[in-house]
Structure formats: C-alpha cells, structure tokens
Design an enzyme around this catalytic site. Structure first.
Site, PDB file in Angstrom:
ATOM      1  CB  CYS A 141      -4.428   2.832   5.892  1.00 19.16           C
ATOM      2  SG  CYS A 141      -4.215   2.678   4.104  1.00 19.16           S
ATOM      3  CB  CYS A 197      -0.897  -0.012   1.231  1.00 19.59           C
ATOM      4  SG  CYS A 197      -1.904   1.475   1.432  1.00 19.59           S
ATOM      5  CB  CYS A 254      -9.207  -3.867 -11.867  1.00 16.65           C
ATOM      6  SG  CYS A 254      -8.816  -2.677 -13.129  1.00 16.65           S
ATOM      7  CB  CYS A 272      -5.129  -0.707   2.374  1.00 17.08           C
ATOM      8  SG  CYS A 272      -3.893  -1.128   3.627  1.00 17.08           S
ATOM      9  CB  CYS A 326      -0.414   2.105   5.743  1.00 14.80           C
ATOM     10  SG  CYS A 326      -1.214   0.610   5.105  1.00 14.80           S
TER      11      CYS A 326
END
Length: 155
Positions: free
Chosen positions: A122, A71, A143, A119, A74
């Site tokens: 976060c 991510c 995607c 995510c 984070c």
C-alpha cells in the site's frame, strides 16, 4: 545580496524538486478520503503523511510475544517477532523484514538522503533503516513507527 539569497533558495528548491520521490502505484491504492476513514488520525499521519510518532509511545516497542507484525493499513505481513530486538531507540526495531513485503526508498524530507521503509502493498510509510543493527545478524536496524503496525499473536 537579495539576489544571491534568492538564487540560493531557488537552487535549493530546484535541487529538492529534482530529487522528489515519484508517486508509484501500489497493489492497494485508495484515495486519501478513504484512508482517513480506515485509519486513526495518528496512523494516517505516519502511514500516509510520512510522520513519526513520539519515541517510547508505542506499546509494541515493549512487546516480547511471538507472532507477526502486519501493516496497520492493509494487513500485509511485514516483520516476524523473532527478528525484533530492543535497540534502545524508542521505536520497535527489527533486523530484517519479510522478503518482498517492505519496500526500500530514498527520503529527502530532512534535506539529505535517508533509507525509508514502506509497505510494498500500500506504500504506507513505516520508518527508516539504519546500519547500526546487531552485527551478529544483518547489521540493520529497521526503526519502525509502532502505530504503522498491528501485532498478530502466534496461535
């Protein structure tokens, strides 16, 4: 006629509001002002405002190196390079995520239900899941907006 239109718009609004996503608390929870300092404007638009980058705009779409995709907000590991494939969609695509690190949610932003991927640490918007992925593996296509990811090459 004006009353009918008003009632239709009101019904549509109430329907959308009833289906609006509830705000969940995540392990990493920062105010928007802090996210704006940490992320580029494009990352903020995608990760925090659920935007979408232009197709074929991410260099990660064409990345074929071995490693991990994390991510961008984070640094939580989200996808392994061995699960990435070329879907021809214009965005990095994966047939599966790292178990427990990507949350599946429902997105009604276009007026109908779509499977949104976030995510799990976060709550950053990553992209959407579709059922048109490789049939020989999971049949799923995650995607993902490339700007929502950072690539860490395998050492």
């Amino acid at each position: 006629m004006k009353k009918i239109i008003f009632l239709f718009v009101l019904t549509l609004f109430l329907s959308y509001s009833a289906n609006a996503q509830k705000h969940k608390k995540y392990k990493i929870n920062k105010p928007n002002s802090e996210w704006k300092k940490l992320l580029t404007p494009q990352q903020y638009f995608v990760l925090r405002e659920s935007g979408t980058e232009r197709p074929n705009s991410s260099p990660l779409n064409f990345n074929h190196k071995k490693g991990m995709y994390v991510c961008a907000a984070c640094k939580t590991p989200l996808y392994k390079s061995e699960n990435k494939y070329d879907s021809g969609s214009g965005w990095p695509s994966f047939d599966r995520a790292i178990l427990g690190n990507v949350e599946i949610d429902t997105d009604y932003k276009l007026g109908y239900a779509r499977t949104e991927l976030k995510c799990a640490n976060c709550g950053g918007h990553l992209g959407h899941s579709f059922d048109d992925g490789p049939k020989e593996t999971t049949g799923k296509r995650h995607c993902i907006n490339g700007v929502a990811l950072e690539f860490i090459p395998k050492k």
